[in-house]
Design a protein around this motif. Structure first.
Motif: not given
Length: 329
Positions: A120, A124, A248, A251-252, A282, A285, A289
């Motif tokens: 991840t 990112v 995280l 960051c989104c 994405t 992420t 998730s």
């Protein structure tokens, strides 16, 4: 997102660069909100618990350690926003906070190395580098300010996380006490650094201008309102989720702001690399998730199975797999 954009308007358009006084206004507004408005809501009283001098003394060392970290973190946001000219550059280096949080957890807390965390982080960071490829402005002062802000964000997240664990109290209590402590400290710092004198000149030069009353004051009030919302949501979410999870999500949020900056504010030109970087970020992420959801789901089912040994439980042993396939789809 709104707060970042409005801050840039205040700093760049109105030249409102009074960092300590600006933070004082936010904390004073927050203090007024908790003192006179929030206390009328039963949910807040239940979550925050007792707010008193005696209770402050019980938590004073945690609060006194947290306070300078909080002030340093907020001031570093203002300074990095002022020093870094391009939003693309700012958010590119801001996303390294995720990696710093991961390393901090392994070194300081001895957290286990989890493979999908690393994937991840790689997605990112590489995505953010691609997004800002053509608009990256390497200014050493600006980059240093952003990385200092990242470090203080890690410490800020850990301090709020530890307060709940050590005291057993809600992080809302920490935020209320911090407002009481920060307001006079920030006002004194404003005076010592000469900001109050500069502020007097700023008001004297601008108070008769139409845009001062129709634009500047409403924007400043809106910022103070948004700060209360942002700080409250950060404190509450940090009770429920780990600091790396919060990093995280941050960051989104930065990805959304980058898109907004490119297409709405026209701060940098979007290229194919911009879209490729957003897609890679994405994907990272989604990996995080999905694996977090999968782990939480099977942990919950294992607890349920261990706590109940009745025969009826074994009849539905295939149900978790069926539910997991539904989540996966």
């Amino acid at each position: 997102m709104s707060l970042h954009i409005i801050n840039r308007v205040l700093f760049n358009r109105f030249n409102f660069r009074f960092n300590y006084f600006f933070l004082f206004l936010q904390q004073f507004f927050q203090l007024i909100f908790f003192k006179f408005i929030a206390v009328h809501f039963a949910k807040f009283r239940q979550e925050a618990g007792e707010i008193s001098w005696a209770d402050f003394n019980k938590h004073k060392w945690n609060i006194l350690i947290f306070n300078p970290i909080f002030i340093g973190y907020c001031i570093s946001i203002f300074i990095s926003n002022q020093l870094v000219k391009s939003s693309a550059t700012y958010f590119c280096f801001k996303r390294f906070s995720l990696l710093m949080n991961f390393i901090y957890g392994i070194i300081v807390h001895g957290k286990p190395f989890i493979w999908y965390y690393l994937i991840t982080i790689a997605c990112v960071i590489s995505g953010s580098l691609l997004t800002s490829k053509d608009d990256l402005d390497i200014d050493l002062k600006g980059v240093a300010a952003v990385f200092i802000n990242n470090l203080l964000l890690v410490l800020y997240s850990q301090a709020t996380e530890n307060f709940k664990k050590k005291s057993g109290s809600s992080n809302l209590k920490l935020m209320v006490y911090n407002s009481y402590l920060s307001s006079p400290i920030l006002l004194i710092l404003s005076g010592l650094t000469g900001e109050l004198n500069k502020l007097y000149i700023f008001i004297k030069d601008n108070y008769q201008k139409r845009e001062y009353t129709t634009e500047f004051l409403p924007i400043l009030t809106l910022v103070c309102c948004l700060v209360v919302v942002m700080n409250s949501s950060f404190m509450i979410s940090n009770e429920k989720k780990s600091s790396i999870y919060i990093a995280l999500v941050s960051c989104c949020k930065d990805v959304i702001i980058s898109v907004f900056s490119a297409f709405v504010m026209k701060e940098f030109n979007a290229t194919p690399y911009t879209f490729l970087g957003l897609i890679i970020g994405t994907i990272g992420t989604i990996i995080f998730s999905f694996n977090s959801l999968k782990e939480a789901y099977f942990k919950g089912n294992n607890k349920a199975s261990n706590s109940n040994n009745e025969p009826e439980v074994t009849k539905s042993c295939k149900e978790p797999e069926k539910d997991y396939q539904a989540i996966k789809s």
